[in-house]
Motif scaffolding. Structure first.
Motif, PDB file in Angstrom:
ATOM      1  N   UNK A 130      54.570 -60.246  38.974  1.00 48.72           N
ATOM      2  CA  UNK A 130      53.810 -60.987  38.891  1.00 48.72           C
ATOM      3  C   UNK A 130      54.248 -62.037  38.891  1.00 48.72           C
ATOM      4  N   UNK A 131      52.856 -62.296  37.216  1.00 47.98           N
ATOM      5  CA  UNK A 131      52.415 -63.542  36.902  1.00 47.98           C
ATOM      6  C   UNK A 131      53.928 -63.993  36.321  1.00 47.98           C
TER       7      UNK A 131
ATOM      8  N   UNK B 140      58.100 -66.058  37.152  1.00 42.33           N
ATOM      9  CA  UNK B 140      57.217 -64.694  37.334  1.00 42.33           C
ATOM     10  C   UNK B 140      58.428 -63.459  35.944  1.00 42.33           C
TER      11      UNK B 140
ATOM     12  N   UNK C 264      52.288 -53.992  28.863  1.00 45.09           N
ATOM     13  CA  UNK C 264      51.639 -53.751  29.748  1.00 45.09           C
ATOM     14  C   UNK C 264      51.269 -55.387  30.302  1.00 45.09           C
ATOM     15  N   UNK C 265      52.825 -55.717  31.001  1.00 42.15           N
ATOM     16  CA  UNK C 265      52.518 -57.319  30.982  1.00 42.15           C
ATOM     17  C   UNK C 265      52.620 -56.546  32.739  1.00 42.15           C
ATOM     18  N   UNK C 266      52.609 -57.814  33.255  1.00 40.74           N
ATOM     19  CA  UNK C 266      52.104 -58.069  34.909  1.00 40.74           C
ATOM     20  C   UNK C 266      53.449 -58.736  35.162  1.00 40.74           C
TER      21      UNK C 266
END
Lengths: 352, 263
Positions: free
Chosen positions: B99-100, B148, B95-97
């Motif tokens: 590109x962020x 990122x 549950x990580x994004x």
């Protein structure tokens, strides 16, 4: 470094010494709008050399005006794209918004501000409809907004003919409130002897607000997250549906501003206008560094993308080239900017 | 509860079962996890590990048996419900994004804010500092919290997810195969952070199919096989060899060896 480092030297501090390895150049290269800035500079130089009078203040003002009419929509479209979705109805929605405003005022013989208010609510409702259908049905946004695009195109023509009997609206220039509305949406400001259209102000304000939202608010964090990894965002409690519906309503707000400009600057609205513009907004956002798959991009990038558009469309005229070549340049710029963006991002993200 | 009156387990499952239609996914499984303990759930593919995790994480309700949280009999109806009771689950996809930046990921969904009215904004400075400090507390010294999260290694990302759960007040940490996709060295790093979380007083449920990793950090071992519980041991009751043997299904392994023999 002759003395061996003691253990305390290795203790990490809040400002890590290894961060120095990230050179300012690398920071700059990792900006999403870099590709478009390089492209814009190149196009500017080409026309500065090739087109007589391109560098005159009046010409630049014309370029900025052309850029701003695209840029006002490119900003919310870029936000939506960062949030991982498209809106193909954005182009005709501008026309719809202008038509609703004009026809309501005319038919109800109301103050034009009432028409503009009704138009705002109706346009926001169209945006909310897009978002609602998208999040409820989980269909791809390409399909959902292609549907609303076609429906709006048909409604624009059909309802205008039904109500006004022709394909354009009646003039509302003599109606109450028109001068004030014109001042807000379509006036010309004179700055240092040069005329500037007020849409440029709207455009810059939207870029500033959108950048603030993206980079410094919780909602901005959510926009990046729903575009980058929707499931992960949902798992940590981000309201994915609300964020997406909000983004579609943002596009609707942009369409309202652009639509009111259209109405109050030309007084009458052609009901068939706007078709094809949705792609121009998307192209501006993509040239500006928005990732077509979502999760990456910037509002400033979309502004540079719109500027590139304005420079090319007007520059070709100033250079007295055949305007048929406009689309060719556009396509080439889109490909080059996207390739450059992809290459830059890969370089910037490679683990040092 | 009678044999262990001194401590109430943070989470206790007794005789829990779960059916999907006429498929028996889980039958008669018992498990407990105490503060500062690591309970390992071991089993091969299809043993029921995922079902067990979904019950504890609140994704599925159990059909039979009893689920107690801090001694209180309860049912978990949603992941939010589980989170509110201090059970944080770190799934395999983390549950990580990607590109962020790391700091934006760390606070995603629970962003601290500062300022008033229209100028209410992310407290970016606090977020950056907290992320750096929390990761440091887990023993991860990140070069730059602005990079990122996709640029981190699999092990580091796993650790950020663990640190995030710890920071947001988890009492029980459920880890779904944290070492499955990692190499030996990276696995070691992740296990170190599991131990760090344990040392901070969290109860950890570690789901794995690797008995070697489990034995390095585990205090209790629950073995699952085809939806039933094969064994439930504390560390002093079982050796690594026995664990590996049971895990592989000693008799099955013997049969396989026979099958694979030449000639």
């Amino acid at each position: 470094m002759s003395a061996p480092p003691t253990s305390s030297d290795k203790l990490p501090t809040s400002s890590d010494e290894r961060i120095l390895r990230t050179s300012p150049l690398r920071r700059l290269l990792s900006r999403p709008e870099l590709g478009s800035v390089v492209g814009a500079l190149a196009v500017f130089l080409v026309f500065a050399v090739a087109a007589d009078g391109f560098l005159r203040a009046a010409s630049l003002s014309t370029v900025l005006y052309a850029s701003s009419t695209i840029g006002i929509m490119a900003v919310p479209v870029a936000l939506l794209m960062i949030g991982g979705e498209f809106d193909l109805s954005a182009g005709v929605m501008v026309t719809s918004s202008a038509l609703i405003s004009s026809m309501f005022s005319y038919q109800m013989t109301a103050n034009v501000w009432v028409g503009a208010g009704v138009s705002l609510l109706a346009t926001l409702a169209i945006g909310a409809f897009n978002g609602f259908v998208l999040t409820r049905t989980r269909l791809p946004s390409f399909i959902v907004t292609l549907g609303t695009f076609l429906m709006l195109t048909g409604m624009n023509l059909g309802l205008t003919k039904l109500i006004d009997g022709t394909v354009s609206t009646k003039t509302i220039a003599d109606m109450e409130g028109f001068p004030a509305a014109r001042a807000l949406f379509a006036s010309t400001l004179t700055l240092g002897g040069v005329d500037f259209k007020i849409t440029i102000v709207w455009w810059l304000a939207l870029v500033a607000v959108a950048s603030w939202i993206l980079l410094r608010t919780r909602v901005g964090n959510w926009i990046f997250a729903v575009g980058g990894n929707q499931d992960a965002a949902r798992a940590v409690g981000v309201p994915v549906e609300k964020t997406k519906i909000g983004l579609y309503m943002g596009v609707a707000l942009g369409a309202w501003i652009a639509g009111q400009h259209l109405l109050f600057s030309y007084d009458v609205v052609q009901s068939g206008e706007g078709v094809g513009n949705e792609l121009i907004y998307i192209i501006a956002a993509v040239i500006g560094g928005c990732l077509i798959t979502g999760g990456y991009g910037s509002a400033i990038g979309s502004a540079v993308g719109a500027l590139l558009f304005g420079m090319t469309s007007k520059g070709i005229v100033f250079a007295e080239w055949n305007p048929d070549w406009f689309k060719f340049f556009l396509g080439a710029m889109l490909l080059l900017a996207t390739l450059l963006n992809a290459w830059v991002r890969k370089r910037a993200e490679a683990t040092p | 509860m009678t044999q262990n009156e001194t401590r109430t387990p943070l989470v206790e499952l007794s005789d829990v079962s779960k059916h999907y239609g006429n498929v028996r996914a889980l039958e008669g499984v018992s498990l407990e996890v105490h503060p500062g303990d690591v309970t390992c759930v071991l089993g091969d593919n299809g043993a029921g590990k995922s079902t067990l995790i979904k019950i504890v994480a609140g994704l599925h309700e159990h059909d039979g048996g009893v689920l107690r949280i801090e001694g209180e009999e309860t049912r978990l109806t949603s992941p939010r419900d589980a989170l509110d009771r201090g059970i944080a689950t770190v799934y395999q996809d983390l549950a990580v994004v990607g590109l962020m930046p790391v700091w934006r990921n760390f606070f995603l969904g629970s962003e601290p804010r500062t300022g008033f009215g229209p100028f209410r904004r992310l407290d970016a400075d606090l977020m950056r500092r907290t992320t750096h400090a929390e990761l440091l507390r887990m023993g991860i010294d990140l070069r730059d919290v602005d990079q990122p999260i996709g640029t981190l290694s699999g092990g580091e990302r796993q650790c950020v997810a663990i640190a995030r759960a710890v920071h947001f007040g988890a009492k029980v940490l459920v880890l779904d195969e944290p070492t499955a996709a990692l190499g030996v060295k990276q696995s070691g790093v992740v296990l170190k952070y599991v131990a760090a979380a344990r040392d901070q007083g969290l109860g950890v449920i570690l789901i794995t199919h690797n008995p070697h990793h489990a034995y390095l950090v585990g205090d209790r071992f629950v073995l699952l096989r085809r939806g039933t519980m094969l064994g439930n041991h504390t560390r002093d009751e079982i050796t690594l060899d026995e664990l590996t043997g049971q895990m592989a299904g000693g008799a099955d392994l013997e049969a396989l060896r026979h099958e694979l023999q030449r000639g």
